[in-house]
Write a protein that holds these residues in place. Structure first.
Motif, PDB file in Angstrom:
ATOM      1  N   SER A  14       8.283 -78.606 -39.646  1.00  0.00           N
ATOM      2  CA  SER A  14       7.713 -77.874 -40.721  1.00  0.00           C
ATOM      3  C   SER A  14       5.763 -77.575 -40.595  1.00  0.00           C
ATOM      4  O   SER A  14       5.471 -78.617 -39.780  1.00  0.00           O
ATOM      5  CB  SER A  14       7.384 -78.634 -42.016  1.00  0.00           C
ATOM      6  OG  SER A  14       6.455 -77.759 -43.206  1.00  0.00           O
ATOM      7  N   ALA A  15       5.405 -76.331 -40.361  1.00  0.00           N
ATOM      8  CA  ALA A  15       3.831 -75.800 -39.713  1.00  0.00           C
ATOM      9  C   ALA A  15       3.632 -76.059 -38.383  1.00  0.00           C
ATOM     10  O   ALA A  15       2.693 -76.419 -38.160  1.00  0.00           O
ATOM     11  CB  ALA A  15       3.240 -77.160 -40.936  1.00  0.00           C
ATOM     12  N   SER A  16       5.007 -76.358 -37.446  1.00  0.00           N
ATOM     13  CA  SER A  16       3.857 -76.062 -36.263  1.00  0.00           C
ATOM     14  C   SER A  16       3.874 -75.166 -35.749  1.00  0.00           C
ATOM     15  O   SER A  16       3.567 -75.501 -34.681  1.00  0.00           O
ATOM     16  CB  SER A  16       5.462 -76.816 -35.660  1.00  0.00           C
ATOM     17  OG  SER A  16       6.607 -75.965 -35.849  1.00  0.00           O
ATOM     18  N   GLY A  17       3.662 -73.711 -36.822  1.00  0.00           N
ATOM     19  CA  GLY A  17       3.316 -72.518 -36.125  1.00  0.00           C
ATOM     20  C   GLY A  17       4.985 -71.471 -35.556  1.00  0.00           C
ATOM     21  O   GLY A  17       4.660 -70.852 -34.788  1.00  0.00           O
ATOM     22  N   LYS A  18       5.806 -71.882 -35.972  1.00  0.00           N
ATOM     23  CA  LYS A  18       7.087 -71.291 -35.350  1.00  0.00           C
ATOM     24  C   LYS A  18       7.394 -70.141 -35.876  1.00  0.00           C
ATOM     25  O   LYS A  18       7.235 -68.971 -34.839  1.00  0.00           O
ATOM     26  CB  LYS A  18       8.205 -72.193 -36.285  1.00  0.00           C
ATOM     27  CG  LYS A  18       8.842 -73.498 -35.459  1.00  0.00           C
ATOM     28  CD  LYS A  18       9.784 -73.667 -35.867  1.00  0.00           C
ATOM     29  CE  LYS A  18      10.314 -73.908 -37.163  1.00  0.00           C
ATOM     30  NZ  LYS A  18       9.189 -74.630 -38.357  1.00  0.00           N
ATOM     31  N   ARG A 152      -3.241 -79.373 -41.504  1.00  0.00           N
ATOM     32  CA  ARG A 152      -4.978 -78.390 -40.889  1.00  0.00           C
ATOM     33  C   ARG A 152      -3.877 -77.066 -41.407  1.00  0.00           C
ATOM     34  O   ARG A 152      -4.936 -76.212 -42.442  1.00  0.00           O
ATOM     35  CB  ARG A 152      -5.587 -78.992 -40.153  1.00  0.00           C
ATOM     36  CG  ARG A 152      -6.875 -77.724 -40.025  1.00  0.00           C
ATOM     37  CD  ARG A 152      -7.331 -78.201 -38.975  1.00  0.00           C
ATOM     38  NE  ARG A 152      -6.586 -77.534 -37.725  1.00  0.00           N
ATOM     39  CZ  ARG A 152      -6.893 -76.048 -37.478  1.00  0.00           C
ATOM     40  NH1 ARG A 152      -7.025 -75.230 -37.823  1.00  0.00           N
ATOM     41  NH2 ARG A 152      -5.344 -75.719 -37.064  1.00  0.00           N
ATOM     42  N   ARG A 153      -3.186 -77.124 -40.716  1.00  0.00           N
ATOM     43  CA  ARG A 153      -2.446 -75.528 -40.984  1.00  0.00           C
ATOM     44  C   ARG A 153      -2.430 -74.501 -42.258  1.00  0.00           C
ATOM     45  O   ARG A 153      -2.237 -73.615 -42.509  1.00  0.00           O
ATOM     46  CB  ARG A 153      -1.819 -75.173 -39.547  1.00  0.00           C
ATOM     47  CG  ARG A 153      -2.366 -75.079 -38.120  1.00  0.00           C
ATOM     48  CD  ARG A 153      -0.548 -75.370 -37.291  1.00  0.00           C
ATOM     49  NE  ARG A 153      -1.640 -75.065 -35.662  1.00  0.00           N
ATOM     50  CZ  ARG A 153      -0.337 -76.216 -34.570  1.00  0.00           C
ATOM     51  NH1 ARG A 153       0.931 -75.738 -34.836  1.00  0.00           N
ATOM     52  NH2 ARG A 153      -1.298 -75.541 -33.692  1.00  0.00           N
ATOM     53  N   ARG A 154      -1.097 -75.837 -42.436  1.00  0.00           N
ATOM     54  CA  ARG A 154      -0.615 -75.427 -43.935  1.00  0.00           C
ATOM     55  C   ARG A 154      -1.959 -75.085 -44.927  1.00  0.00           C
ATOM     56  O   ARG A 154      -1.659 -74.376 -45.967  1.00  0.00           O
ATOM     57  CB  ARG A 154       0.267 -76.807 -44.448  1.00  0.00           C
ATOM     58  CG  ARG A 154       0.754 -75.905 -45.943  1.00  0.00           C
ATOM     59  CD  ARG A 154       2.191 -74.277 -45.886  1.00  0.00           C
ATOM     60  NE  ARG A 154       2.656 -74.503 -44.820  1.00  0.00           N
ATOM     61  CZ  ARG A 154       4.086 -75.266 -44.697  1.00  0.00           C
ATOM     62  NH1 ARG A 154       4.526 -76.436 -45.544  1.00  0.00           N
ATOM     63  NH2 ARG A 154       5.367 -75.085 -44.100  1.00  0.00           N
ATOM     64  N   LEU A 163      -3.710 -70.316 -52.833  1.00  0.00           N
ATOM     65  CA  LEU A 163      -3.145 -71.688 -53.832  1.00  0.00           C
ATOM     66  C   LEU A 163      -3.687 -72.739 -53.318  1.00  0.00           C
ATOM     67  O   LEU A 163      -4.527 -73.081 -52.466  1.00  0.00           O
ATOM     68  CB  LEU A 163      -1.628 -71.831 -52.813  1.00  0.00           C
ATOM     69  CG  LEU A 163      -0.636 -70.490 -53.641  1.00  0.00           C
ATOM     70  CD1 LEU A 163       0.298 -70.262 -52.398  1.00  0.00           C
ATOM     71  CD2 LEU A 163      -0.362 -70.465 -54.465  1.00  0.00           C
ATOM     72  N   SER A 164      -3.577 -74.061 -54.565  1.00  0.00           N
ATOM     73  CA  SER A 164      -4.344 -74.875 -54.160  1.00  0.00           C
ATOM     74  C   SER A 164      -3.566 -75.597 -53.241  1.00  0.00           C
ATOM     75  O   SER A 164      -2.191 -76.033 -53.596  1.00  0.00           O
ATOM     76  CB  SER A 164      -3.937 -75.551 -55.702  1.00  0.00           C
ATOM     77  OG  SER A 164      -3.052 -75.654 -56.161  1.00  0.00           O
ATOM     78  N   ALA A 165      -4.127 -76.651 -52.829  1.00  0.00           N
ATOM     79  CA  ALA A 165      -3.687 -77.401 -52.152  1.00  0.00           C
ATOM     80  C   ALA A 165      -4.085 -78.743 -51.724  1.00  0.00           C
ATOM     81  O   ALA A 165      -5.741 -78.597 -51.481  1.00  0.00           O
ATOM     82  CB  ALA A 165      -3.335 -76.797 -50.134  1.00  0.00           C
ATOM     83  N   ASN A 166      -3.683 -79.995 -51.433  1.00  0.00           N
ATOM     84  CA  ASN A 166      -5.006 -81.237 -51.287  1.00  0.00           C
ATOM     85  C   ASN A 166      -4.482 -81.614 -49.420  1.00  0.00           C
ATOM     86  O   ASN A 166      -3.177 -82.300 -49.091  1.00  0.00           O
ATOM     87  CB  ASN A 166      -4.431 -82.557 -52.066  1.00  0.00           C
ATOM     88  CG  ASN A 166      -4.943 -83.537 -51.967  1.00  0.00           C
ATOM     89  OD1 ASN A 166      -3.994 -84.714 -51.468  1.00  0.00           O
ATOM     90  ND2 ASN A 166      -5.862 -84.257 -52.808  1.00  0.00           N
TER      91      ASN A 166
END
Length: 223
Positions: A14-18, A152-154, A163-166
């Motif tokens: 997940s979130a590897s930039g694929k 960081r990318r996500r 959208l909110s994120a932590n």
């Protein structure tokens, strides 16, 4: 029998930039693009909005078989309604990882994924594109990056969409998802023996795309 259109399979956590990298490769080659993760997100979103139990494989698989899905560029439609942003929330992402572990769900979606293989070629990204869906892909790439860089990318993606994120929770979620995706019984996340691993932690998107295009040029020239 006519030769089948070539496939470049890009797998990774997940979130590897694929997705971003795969789209860049597809655009450079004029190929079609398959975001297989979007299909699982759509199943998860449909299950959540229909109050189906995410613990019930039969309920979720039934949704995967009957849902009406269409894509137009980066726009995603479910049953005729655009849900491009809705399927990218963290709740849906977490649910998608859970429903993707069901064998019946994966079986329901495999033919849909293979249907994207059309001339002149296809770039497909996901978790099992090279190992299960397109084992005959002319090029298999395993794209990865550190958990911190992926978080960081996500985070940046979610912020751009309002959208909110932590950050701390994103790192934790990514590590948990890696463990879940790697441990599932059916089509676990793993690097194929014949895949080329590319670590994008310190790479730009353009650099990753260029690296894959170079590998593809070598692959199609090989006897």
């Amino acid at each position: 029998m006519p030769e089948r259109p070539p496939v470049i399979a890009i797998d990774g956590p997940s979130a590897s930039g694929k997705g971003t990298v795969a789209q860049g490769v597809a655009q450079a080659l004029g190929f079609h693009y398959l975001d297989s993760g979007a299909l699982y997100r759509l199943v998860a979103y449909a299950a959540l909005t229909r109050n189906a139990s995410l613990e019930s494989e039969s309920e979720v698989a039934a949704i995967a078989r009957i849902m009406k899905v269409s894509f137009s560029g980066n726009t995603v439609y479910l049953d005729g309604r655009e849900v491009s942003l809705e399927i990218r929330t963290e709740d849906v992402s977490a649910a998608a990882s859970r429903v993707a572990a069901f064998p019946a769900v994966r079986a329901a979606l495999i033919d849909r994924q293979r249907g994207f293989r059309e001339p002149p070629g296809l770039v497909a990204d996901g978790r099992d594109m090279g190992s299960v869906v397109f084992p005959d892909a002319v090029l298999k790439i395993f794209l990865t990056a550190s958990a911190e860089e992926r978080a960081r990318r996500r985070y940046n993606q979610l912020m751009e969409k309002g959208l909110s994120a932590n950050m701390a929770l994103l790192v934790q979620d990514i590590r948990e998802r890696d463990a879940r995706d790697s441990a599932r019984a059916v089509a676990p996340l793993r690097k194929c023996a014949d895949a080329i691993e590319i670590d994008t932690t310190a790479m730009t998107v353009a650099e990753a795309v260029s690296r894959i295009l170079a590998h593809y040029a070598q692959a199609v020239q090989a006897p």
